[in-house]
Design an enzyme around this catalytic site. Structure first.
Site, PDB file in Angstrom:
ATOM      1  N   ASN A  69      -1.086   9.453   4.270  1.00 18.26           N
ATOM      2  CA  ASN A  69      -0.719   9.280   5.682  1.00 18.26           C
ATOM      3  C   ASN A  69      -0.235   7.863   5.986  1.00 18.26           C
ATOM      4  O   ASN A  69       0.508   7.645   6.953  1.00 18.26           O
ATOM      5  CB  ASN A  69      -1.910   9.552   6.596  1.00 18.26           C
ATOM      6  N   LEU A  70      -0.656   6.900   5.197  1.00 17.62           N
ATOM      7  CA  LEU A  70      -0.479   5.494   5.560  1.00 17.62           C
ATOM      8  C   LEU A  70       0.974   5.049   5.544  1.00 17.62           C
ATOM      9  O   LEU A  70       1.317   4.006   6.116  1.00 17.62           O
ATOM     10  CB  LEU A  70      -1.304   4.607   4.628  1.00 17.62           C
ATOM     11  N   ARG A  72       3.296   6.306   7.181  1.00 20.99           N
ATOM     12  CA  ARG A  72       3.920   6.507   8.497  1.00 20.99           C
ATOM     13  C   ARG A  72       2.922   6.481   9.655  1.00 20.99           C
ATOM     14  O   ARG A  72       3.328   6.315  10.797  1.00 20.99           O
ATOM     15  CB  ARG A  72       4.663   7.849   8.522  1.00 20.99           C
ATOM     16  N   LYS A  85      -9.452  11.143  12.097  1.00 21.57           N
ATOM     17  CA  LYS A  85      -8.376  10.364  12.698  1.00 21.57           C
ATOM     18  C   LYS A  85      -8.702   9.950  14.125  1.00 21.57           C
ATOM     19  O   LYS A  85      -8.443   8.809  14.523  1.00 21.57           O
ATOM     20  CB  LYS A  85      -7.067  11.157  12.658  1.00 21.57           C
ATOM     21  N   ASP A 129       1.860  19.338  13.947  1.00 25.27           N
ATOM     22  CA  ASP A 129       2.716  19.675  12.810  1.00 25.27           C
ATOM     23  C   ASP A 129       2.900  21.172  12.590  1.00 25.27           C
ATOM     24  O   ASP A 129       3.268  21.591  11.487  1.00 25.27           O
ATOM     25  CB  ASP A 129       2.172  19.039  11.526  1.00 25.27           C
ATOM     26  N   ASN A 130       2.648  22.014  13.617  1.00 27.59           N
ATOM     27  CA  ASN A 130       2.912  23.438  13.421  1.00 27.59           C
ATOM     28  C   ASN A 130       3.295  24.094  14.746  1.00 27.59           C
ATOM     29  O   ASN A 130       2.872  23.676  15.825  1.00 27.59           O
ATOM     30  CB  ASN A 130       1.711  24.149  12.772  1.00 27.59           C
ATOM     31  N   CYS A 189       5.817  17.913   6.200  1.00 25.52           N
ATOM     32  CA  CYS A 189       6.414  16.722   5.598  1.00 25.52           C
ATOM     33  C   CYS A 189       5.977  16.567   4.146  1.00 25.52           C
ATOM     34  O   CYS A 189       6.654  15.916   3.354  1.00 25.52           O
ATOM     35  CB  CYS A 189       6.070  15.480   6.414  1.00 25.52           C
ATOM     36  N   CYS A 250      12.157  34.392  28.918  1.00 28.95           N
ATOM     37  CA  CYS A 250      11.026  33.700  28.299  1.00 28.95           C
ATOM     38  C   CYS A 250       9.723  34.278  28.821  1.00 28.95           C
ATOM     39  O   CYS A 250       9.506  34.385  30.031  1.00 28.95           O
ATOM     40  CB  CYS A 250      11.080  32.208  28.609  1.00 28.95           C
ATOM     41  N   CYS A 253       7.727  31.198  30.893  1.00 29.88           N
ATOM     42  CA  CYS A 253       8.191  30.619  32.164  1.00 29.88           C
ATOM     43  C   CYS A 253       9.333  31.390  32.806  1.00 29.88           C
ATOM     44  O   CYS A 253       9.760  31.044  33.913  1.00 29.88           O
ATOM     45  CB  CYS A 253       8.622  29.167  31.952  1.00 29.88           C
TER      46      CYS A 253
END
Length: 257
Positions: A69-70, A72, A85, A129-130, A189, A250, A253
């Site tokens: 992770n470091l 970024r 975290k 991330d998902n 990533c 949609c 909304c």
């Protein structure tokens, strides 16, 4: 909200900007930003949100720091590897500015708990991330009438947009991606790679857009640019912007939602 002389000194570079001013800085001090995902986007974005003087920050992430992770995630160091975290991010914030209110939630946000977690937010910044989590957060923001800033990055591309799907004429995140991504099986990533500085560029713009949302109707910087998707290309480099129209079909909304 009145600012003390110490806070006026700390944020003097903001206050002298006519686009922010004292009223804008006071609005930032009274705001509550919820940051979903303290990773490649959430980590540097959190630093800029704190530096801007946003008074309350809620951090949501169930992951632990890994050495990979470091490259970024700039809020962490080697001493943090293996730790939660949100706990290490909370410690960083307490050292950086003890006057900030910080709430660390070491859990995964989903459709079942999202409403309680974001209930009093001024703005939500989602850098997770998902897609399944992103859609759950977006759907909840629409239902609660809370603005959402969505930021995503991969390889050499970043995307940032502010959504207000709770407003009759504005799109939501689901209008952008549709229903096909209600799943966890998306690329990461780890699979595709990512330039660390690209995450920083995306995170900085995400923080900037969150600040714009907070300053709406307070200062001239307060143009949320609802539904405007900013796409950053780190290879060129370049930035282009496109509008995400509200989808009448949609299910979150739209007219059928």
């Amino acid at each position: 909200m009145r600012l003390s002389s110490d806070r006026l000194t700390r944020f003097a570079r903001h206050i002298v900007l006519p686009e922010i001013g004292g009223a804008g800085q006071a609005a930032l001090a009274g705001a509550h930003a919820v940051v979903v995902g303290i990773g490649g986007i959430g980590s540097p974005a959190l630093q800029y949100l704190a530096a801007a003087g946003i008074g309350k920050l809620t951090l949501i992430d169930d992951d632990r720091v890994d050495a990979s992770n470091l490259q970024r995630q700039t809020i962490f160091g080697m001493a943090d590897v293996g730790a939660l975290k949100v706990e290490r991010a909370e410690s960083w914030l307490e050292r950086f500015d003890p006057e900030l209110q910080v709430q660390a939630m070491a859990l995964r946000i989903d459709s079942a708990n999202a409403a309680a977690l974001i209930s009093d937010a001024t703005v939500v910044l989602d850098g997770c991330d998902n897609f399944a989590t992103r859609l759950a957060v977006s759907d909840t923001c629409v239902a609660a009438g809370i603005p959402l800033v969505s930021a995503a990055v991969g390889r050499f591309q970043g995307q940032v947009a502010a959504f207000a799907g709770h407003l009759p004429d504005q799109s939501c995140y689901r209008c952008f991606v549709g229903d096909a991504f209600d799943a966890d099986d998306c690329d990461t990533c780890a699979d595709d790679g990512m330039l660390g500085a690209m995450a920083g560029w995306t995170a900085s713009l995400g923080a900037m857009q969150a600040i714009r949302v907070i300053l709406q109707d307070v200062s001239t910087l307060g143009d949320p640019q609802w539904g405007m998707l900013h796409v950053m290309d780190g290879l060129a480099p370049s930035l282009r912007t496109m509008r995400i129209a509200k989808d009448p079909a949609c299910r979150t909304c739209g007219l059928s939602g």
